[in-house]
Motif scaffolding. Structure first.
Motif, PDB file in Angstrom:
ATOM      1  N   PHE A 167      64.748  19.813  49.772  1.00 16.01           N
ATOM      2  CA  PHE A 167      63.725  18.958  50.362  1.00 16.01           C
ATOM      3  C   PHE A 167      62.342  19.502  50.035  1.00 16.01           C
ATOM      4  N   GLY A 168      61.330  18.661  50.272  1.00 13.82           N
ATOM      5  CA  GLY A 168      59.950  19.063  50.039  1.00 13.82           C
ATOM      6  C   GLY A 168      59.065  17.839  49.933  1.00 13.82           C
ATOM      7  N   TRP A 169      57.832  18.054  49.493  1.00 12.62           N
ATOM      8  CA  TRP A 169      56.920  16.941  49.295  1.00 12.62           C
ATOM      9  C   TRP A 169      55.765  17.399  48.420  1.00 12.62           C
ATOM     10  N   ALA A 170      54.807  16.519  48.218  1.00 14.95           N
ATOM     11  CA  ALA A 170      53.702  16.771  47.299  1.00 14.95           C
ATOM     12  C   ALA A 170      52.425  16.180  47.873  1.00 14.95           C
ATOM     13  N   GLY A 171      51.300  16.457  47.197  1.00 12.93           N
ATOM     14  CA  GLY A 171      50.020  15.910  47.603  1.00 12.93           C
ATOM     15  C   GLY A 171      49.344  15.216  46.441  1.00 12.93           C
ATOM     16  N   ALA A 172      48.417  14.313  46.746  1.00 14.93           N
ATOM     17  CA  ALA A 172      47.781  13.483  45.729  1.00 14.93           C
ATOM     18  C   ALA A 172      46.986  14.282  44.707  1.00 14.93           C
ATOM     19  N   ALA A 173      46.547  15.484  45.066  1.00  9.17           N
ATOM     20  CA  ALA A 173      45.747  16.290  44.135  1.00  9.17           C
ATOM     21  C   ALA A 173      46.602  17.309  43.388  1.00  9.17           C
ATOM     22  N   LYS A 174      47.883  16.994  43.222  1.00  3.95           N
ATOM     23  CA  LYS A 174      48.823  17.814  42.457  1.00  3.95           C
ATOM     24  C   LYS A 174      49.130  19.125  43.169  1.00  3.95           C
ATOM     25  N   THR A 175      49.500  19.011  44.423  1.00  4.23           N
ATOM     26  CA  THR A 175      50.126  20.115  45.136  1.00  4.23           C
ATOM     27  C   THR A 175      51.567  19.707  45.375  1.00  4.23           C
ATOM     28  N   HIS A 176      52.473  20.685  45.366  1.00  2.63           N
ATOM     29  CA  HIS A 176      53.907  20.349  45.401  1.00  2.63           C
ATOM     30  C   HIS A 176      54.679  21.550  45.920  1.00  2.63           C
ATOM     31  N   PHE A 177      55.715  21.280  46.732  1.00  5.40           N
ATOM     32  CA  PHE A 177      56.609  22.367  47.116  1.00  5.40           C
ATOM     33  C   PHE A 177      58.024  21.843  47.226  1.00  5.40           C
ATOM     34  N   TRP A 178      58.981  22.759  47.061  1.00  2.00           N
ATOM     35  CA  TRP A 178      60.357  22.397  47.352  1.00  2.00           C
ATOM     36  C   TRP A 178      61.096  23.581  47.953  1.00  2.00           C
ATOM     37  N   VAL A 179      62.103  23.242  48.745  1.00  2.00           N
ATOM     38  CA  VAL A 179      62.953  24.223  49.418  1.00  2.00           C
ATOM     39  C   VAL A 179      64.398  23.867  49.100  1.00  2.00           C
ATOM     40  N   ASP A 180      65.152  24.829  48.579  1.00  2.00           N
ATOM     41  CA  ASP A 180      66.567  24.629  48.281  1.00  2.00           C
ATOM     42  C   ASP A 180      67.359  25.621  49.125  1.00  2.00           C
ATOM     43  N   PRO A 181      67.782  25.221  50.333  1.00  2.00           N
ATOM     44  CA  PRO A 181      68.492  26.161  51.205  1.00  2.00           C
ATOM     45  C   PRO A 181      69.783  26.688  50.599  1.00  2.00           C
ATOM     46  N   VAL A 226      66.009  29.186  47.516  1.00  2.00           N
ATOM     47  CA  VAL A 226      64.810  29.119  46.680  1.00  2.00           C
ATOM     48  C   VAL A 226      63.693  28.358  47.403  1.00  2.00           C
ATOM     49  N   VAL A 227      62.498  28.910  47.347  1.00  2.96           N
ATOM     50  CA  VAL A 227      61.292  28.257  47.850  1.00  2.96           C
ATOM     51  C   VAL A 227      60.243  28.365  46.749  1.00  2.96           C
ATOM     52  N   ALA A 228      59.584  27.261  46.415  1.00  6.51           N
ATOM     53  CA  ALA A 228      58.585  27.275  45.349  1.00  6.51           C
ATOM     54  C   ALA A 228      57.394  26.415  45.738  1.00  6.51           C
ATOM     55  N   VAL A 229      56.204  26.867  45.343  1.00  2.65           N
ATOM     56  CA  VAL A 229      54.958  26.141  45.614  1.00  2.65           C
ATOM     57  C   VAL A 229      54.141  26.078  44.333  1.00  2.65           C
ATOM     58  N   PHE A 230      53.660  24.878  44.031  1.00  2.00           N
ATOM     59  CA  PHE A 230      52.764  24.642  42.888  1.00  2.00           C
ATOM     60  C   PHE A 230      51.463  24.097  43.452  1.00  2.00           C
ATOM     61  N   MET A 231      50.341  24.652  43.032  1.00  2.00           N
ATOM     62  CA  MET A 231      49.039  24.192  43.510  1.00  2.00           C
ATOM     63  C   MET A 231      48.080  23.968  42.350  1.00  2.00           C
ATOM     64  N   ALA A 232      47.459  22.795  42.331  1.00  2.00           N
ATOM     65  CA  ALA A 232      46.330  22.504  41.461  1.00  2.00           C
ATOM     66  C   ALA A 232      45.410  21.579  42.251  1.00  2.00           C
ATOM     67  N   GLN A 233      44.316  21.161  41.647  1.00  2.00           N
ATOM     68  CA  GLN A 233      43.414  20.217  42.291  1.00  2.00           C
ATOM     69  C   GLN A 233      43.011  19.177  41.271  1.00  2.00           C
ATOM     70  N   SER A 234      43.878  18.193  41.062  1.00  2.00           N
ATOM     71  CA  SER A 234      43.641  17.132  40.088  1.00  2.00           C
ATOM     72  C   SER A 234      44.177  15.837  40.674  1.00  2.00           C
ATOM     73  N   LEU A 235      43.290  14.968  41.090  1.00  2.00           N
ATOM     74  CA  LEU A 235      43.689  13.747  41.774  1.00  2.00           C
ATOM     75  C   LEU A 235      44.454  12.801  40.865  1.00  2.00           C
ATOM     76  N   MET A 236      45.611  12.387  41.369  1.00  2.00           N
ATOM     77  CA  MET A 236      46.403  11.329  40.738  1.00  2.00           C
ATOM     78  C   MET A 236      46.715  11.597  39.274  1.00  2.00           C
ATOM     79  N   SER A 237      47.089  12.838  38.971  1.00  2.00           N
ATOM     80  CA  SER A 237      47.558  13.158  37.621  1.00  2.00           C
ATOM     81  C   SER A 237      49.019  12.734  37.507  1.00  2.00           C
ATOM     82  N   PHE A 238      49.375  12.163  36.379  1.00  6.98           N
ATOM     83  CA  PHE A 238      50.702  11.578  36.259  1.00  6.98           C
ATOM     84  C   PHE A 238      51.641  12.368  35.351  1.00  6.98           C
ATOM     85  N   ASP A 239      51.189  13.519  34.833  1.00  6.30           N
ATOM     86  CA  ASP A 239      52.146  14.370  34.151  1.00  6.30           C
ATOM     87  C   ASP A 239      52.907  15.169  35.222  1.00  6.30           C
ATOM     88  N   ALA A 240      53.824  16.029  34.829  1.00  3.55           N
ATOM     89  CA  ALA A 240      54.711  16.636  35.825  1.00  3.55           C
ATOM     90  C   ALA A 240      54.956  18.117  35.553  1.00  3.55           C
TER      91      ALA A 240
END
Length: 411
Positions: free
Chosen positions: A365-379, A383-397
């Motif tokens: 489970f997890g979620w993301a933010g519009a400025a390209k923030t993202h996290f996921w948790v795999d119980p 595994v726990v991972a966090v990705f952070m950037a500040q780029s609004l509505m970027s569509f690459d992945a």
């Protein structure tokens, strides 16, 4: 469990394979896709990767750093929902409570029918609906309903309006669908945040600080940034400001299609200096990658952190169980599908890794933010991972590329 820095091999992670993240993320910076990126990964409570790439402020030449502060946008949602669930487990409200029980302004809410008429909802909107996005509410930027266009006039978009006033104002708009009839990504968690305030009898920021941020040691997370820390705030880049009215206009759509990646001033819609007023459930928090890792690690560990229980294990199991019936899937946001995923209370939930076309485990489970923030948790994998950037509505992945590297490094 506390997060400790340790040998990746001791927790079943191939450090050499995991190290591919560095070249991958630096490549996004070198190509100018992102000004800067921060990434952290933990397994079984051990920090196995922490990376900072590029700049937190490209124009000023300020390098990205472990203590860089980011606007979290929709990664605010899982935090607020977790706080609400601590009230549920105290017996102070239930998921099946009608929203109007706590927020009387919603007692007379109507649904806009296909012919434009206003009708009574087939059933009341519940607290659980708010967090699962089955409330019938919508977002102004979706543009897939006449109601979403009405939201351009909603006070919820104004950072100078307190949460109580903004949520009461939402009740004057009709719903885009009958509660429970559709999955529509929405301002529902802003409404849930106001329920938190009413039930707890305190401002949202105070509730989050007392129940989550203080016990988890999330010192840099909140609805504002202290003046002394503002030099650590990452600059914003990307497409037009998502929170401004009119983002579904042809001009805004054209900017997105062109891949515009210029600097964006979001100080009006996401201010650093109004934490007493600017409190929302669907966005609004600031924080560091390390702070969010602490929150996510607590979720991975069944609600405990450093020997202290924050939320009940069974409460989290309920939060991260799919609530969306098969008839309403696949989920999509603005026409973009989320294959393989259901939705719980504030977070997506992986049901079918094959359908998602990315490595993972059922129950992630997890979620993301519009400025390209993202996290996921795999119980299952710890595994726990966090990705952070500040780029609004970027569509690459890049977060999906990072995900592939992480899973490819596990034993």
């Amino acid at each position: 469990m506390a997060i400790t820095l340790g040998d990746a091999g001791s927790v079943g992670v191939d450090a050499g394979r995991l190290g591919r993240i560095d070249a991958l993320m630096q490549g996004y910076v070198d190509r100018g896709v992102y000004a800067g990126i921060a990434t952290v990964v933990a397994r079984r409570g051990t920090l196995v990767h922490a990376g900072s790439y590029g700049w937190s402020d490209r124009e000023a030449g300020t390098p990205m750093a472990p203590d860089t502060v980011f606007r979290l946008y929709s990664m605010t949602k899982p935090v607020v929902c977790t706080a609400l669930m601590t009230l549920v487990e105290e017996g102070r409200l239930t998921l099946v409570d009608p929203v109007a029980k706590h927020l009387p302004a919603f007692a007379g809410v109507k649904v806009r029918a296909g012919d434009g008429s206003l009708v009574d909802p087939a059933r009341p909107m519940t607290v659980g609906d708010l967090m699962a996005h089955t409330s019938g509410l919508t977002y102004h930027f979706l543009g897939d309903s006449p109601v979403s266009k009405m939201y351009d006039a909603a006070l919820i978009q104004r950072a100078d309006v307190p949460l109580a006033e903004a949520v009461d104002d939402l009740a004057r708009f009709p719903l885009a669908a009958h509660p429970g009839s559709r999955w529509i990504y929405s301002v529902g968690i802003d409404v849930a945040a106001r329920v938190v305030e009413v039930v707890a009898g305190a401002p949202l920021g105070d509730v989050l600080r007392a129940r989550l941020f203080a016990p988890l040691g999330m010192a840099d997370t909140g609805f504002g940034v202290a003046e002394a820390a503002r030099g650590r705030l990452a600059a914003m880049y990307g497409r037009p400001d998502l929170l401004r009215p009119g983002v579904t206009s042809p001009a805004a759509q054209a900017a997105w299609a062109q891949g515009e990646n210029s600097r964006v001033d979001v100080s009006r819609t996401y201010p650093v200096d109004r934490p007493e007023v600017f409190q929302r459930g669907g966005h609004g928090l600031f924080g560091t990658a390390g702070d969010y890792l602490r929150f996510a690690q607590m979720l991975c560990d069944g609600g405990t952190f450093e020997g202290r229980r924050i939320v009940g294990r069974k409460t989290l199991e309920l939060m991260h169980a799919n609530r969306i019936p098969a008839a309403l899937m696949p989920l999509e946001i603005g026409g973009v599908p989320l294959p393989g995923y259901g939705f719980g209370l504030g977070s997506r939930v992986l049901l079918d890794p094959a359908a998602s076309a990315a490595p993972g485990s059922a129950g992630e489970f997890g979620w993301a933010g519009a400025a390209k923030t993202h996290f996921w948790v795999d119980p299952r994998e710890g595994v726990v991972a966090v990705f952070m950037a500040q780029s609004l509505m970027s569509f690459d992945a890049p977060e999906l590329a990072m995900r592939a590297v992480v899973y490819g490094a596990l034993d």
